[in-house]
Write an enzyme that holds these catalytic residues in place. Structure first.
Site, PDB file in Angstrom:
ATOM      1  N   GLY A   1     -11.529  33.386 -64.638  1.00 34.55           N
ATOM      2  CA  GLY A   1     -11.111  33.043 -63.290  1.00 34.55           C
ATOM      3  C   GLY A   1     -12.252  33.290 -62.322  1.00 34.55           C
ATOM      4  O   GLY A   1     -13.099  34.155 -62.544  1.00 34.55           O
TER       5      GLY A   1
ATOM      6  N   ASP B   1      -9.230  33.988 -69.985  1.00 34.04           N
ATOM      7  CA  ASP B   1      -8.647  35.084 -69.220  1.00 34.04           C
ATOM      8  C   ASP B   1      -7.283  34.681 -68.679  1.00 34.04           C
ATOM      9  O   ASP B   1      -6.992  33.493 -68.482  1.00 34.04           O
ATOM     10  CB  ASP B   1      -9.550  35.452 -68.045  1.00 34.04           C
ATOM     11  CG  ASP B   1     -10.626  36.445 -68.419  1.00 34.04           C
ATOM     12  OD1 ASP B   1     -10.547  37.001 -69.526  1.00 34.04           O
ATOM     13  OD2 ASP B   1     -11.543  36.656 -67.607  1.00 34.04           O
TER      14      ASP B   1
ATOM     15  N   LYS C   1      -4.623  39.129 -75.181  1.00 31.33           N
ATOM     16  CA  LYS C   1      -3.881  39.477 -76.382  1.00 31.33           C
ATOM     17  C   LYS C   1      -4.773  39.919 -77.532  1.00 31.33           C
ATOM     18  O   LYS C   1      -4.293  40.176 -78.631  1.00 31.33           O
ATOM     19  CB  LYS C   1      -3.022  38.283 -76.820  1.00 31.33           C
ATOM     20  CG  LYS C   1      -1.909  37.956 -75.832  1.00 31.33           C
ATOM     21  CD  LYS C   1      -1.046  36.796 -76.311  1.00 31.33           C
ATOM     22  CE  LYS C   1       0.065  36.507 -75.314  1.00 31.33           C
ATOM     23  NZ  LYS C   1       0.912  35.367 -75.745  1.00 31.33           N
TER      24      LYS C   1
END
Length: 411
Positions: free
Chosen positions: A253, A200, A222
């Site tokens: 995260g 991430d 992406k």
């Protein structure tokens, strides 16, 4: 020339169910007892007093506590003894009894008089690393501990070239709030074992640079997808790589299950019969405020804290947050993913009765070198965010704890 002293012979003692005696209930015993308990030793503590932690072990039934000073005969039937009192005469007497009974004896006060030494130990991945000085005269606990720590860390993060078992499957790893040092030990180990890492944007990016060249790193941001297909595309990427027999790490995260959509990924993988390991991470909801000097709870100020997602505004039909209930809370409110909605969130809280002068802090890029804190109130936070140019990621803390901090007691 005199012969060089012989080094200690390293050995691993199997103490499960075997009588082990610890004499003295002070700080040395407090440090050594947990490992002896973990080894399954039948533990007897002989001491008239003990530290609160050692006493708690006795209360829990983990050790048998004989509440008196050492007496001759206490070592009868023992396999191993740790002598750790401040009484040199008692230590000598117990050491002599251990010698008579051929019991391996460790002494905290005199390594030369002992028949065994306790190494600096660390454990990782089913391996125990033990470091001993070669002779008593050179025993430096700080040096052996430093060597131990370096070896264990190298094994954990993969910098020591040890052949590791290749385990296909997916690990959902919480990377923590941003500082690469705040990922868990297990998360870092799994990264070192990965064939593919799907990361991430908010994960600890610095860790990706440490990966070996053969590891394929995929930026989840992406992966080509439309607005509504993002998570489905990520799920499919995880499934495809895992079905190729690769060890895949989904690096997120914070924590995978705190607004991280980790359960959606776990369910998609389980539906395909793919093994999933979940590695919790340090959530930004508490770590980022802490890094900025804000306690989410504080005695006499806040007895609870609530974490909510701010990714949709209070007037959005998709919102699942009861903002009226949030306004009535007397504790701390932590808002994640709410920077661009904070004006509407603040207005909703005030409309439901929260005072407009309630303090607010926004911590941007928490725990990283770019961390900054911006303070406001519910009445001013919308304007402040625009004026100060606060950008995501930022954690928003609402409540009186914002006024607390280490410097408060120095005023």
């Amino acid at each position: 020339m005199p012969a060089a002293p012989h080094p200690a012979y390293p050995v691993g003692l199997r103490l499960t169910g075997r009588k082990t005696v610890v004499i003295g209930g002070g700080q040395v015993a407090q440090r050594r007892l947990p490992a002896l308990i973990a080894a399954g030793a039948d533990l007897t503590l002989v001491s008239p007093s003990a530290t609160p932690s050692v006493e708690a072990m006795a209360d829990a039934g983990e050790i048998t506590w004989v509440r008196r000073r050492y007496e001759r005969g206490d070592l009868e039937g023992a396999w191993y003894v740790l002598i750790a009192t401040g009484d040199r005469a008692a230590n000598d007497e117990a050491s002599a009894e251990a010698e008579e009974h051929r019991v391996w004896c460790v002494r905290s006060d005199d390594a030369e008089a002992a028949t065994a030494w306790t190494p600096a130990t660390g454990r990782t991945e089913g391996v125990t690393v033990a470091v001993l000085s070669t002779e008593a005269a050179d025993r430096d606990p700080r040096r052996t501990a430093a060597i131990r720590d370096a070896l264990v860390e190298a094994l954990r993060d993969g910098t020591v070239g040890v052949e590791r078992p290749h385990t296909p499957g997916v690990a959902l790893v919480g990377g923590g709030p941003g500082d690469p040092d705040l990922i868990t030990v297990r998360g870092r180990r799994l990264l070192a074992e990965a064939d593919v890492v799907i990361a991430d944007r908010l994960g600890p990016r610095d860790l990706l640079d440490e990966l070996p060249p053969h590891v394929e790193v995929i930026d989840a941001a992406k992966i080509p997808y439309g607005r509504q297909m993002g998570q489905e595309a990520i799920n499919q990427a995880l499934i495809d790589h895992a079905k190729q027999g690769k060890a895949v790490v989904r690096l997120k995260g914070g924590d995978p299950f705190v607004f991280g959509r980790g359960m959606e990924e776990a369910q998609a993988l389980a539906a395909e019969g793919i093994p999933v390991t979940v590695v919790p991470g340090i959530s930004s909801s508490i770590s980022v405020p802490g890094a900025a000097g804000i306690p989410v709870t504080h005695r006499g100020v806040a007895h609870e804290f609530t974490v909510v997602s701010g990714h949709v505004a209070p007037d959005d039909e998709r919102s699942l947050v009861d903002w009226g209930a949030m306004a009535k809370l007397t504790g701390t409110l932590v808002v994640l993913m709410g920077v661009d909605k904070i004006g509407k969130i603040a207005a909703a809280l005030v409309a439901h009765g929260k005072p407009g002068d309630t303090p607010v802090a926004l911590v941007q890029e928490g725990t990283t070198a770019a961390q900054r804190r911006v303070d406001a109130t519910l009445a001013t936070v919308g304007e402040t965010v625009a004026a100060e140019g606060v950008k995501p990621p930022a954690v928003i803390v609402i409540g009186d704890v914002v006024r607390e901090g280490p410097e408060r007691n120095r005023r």
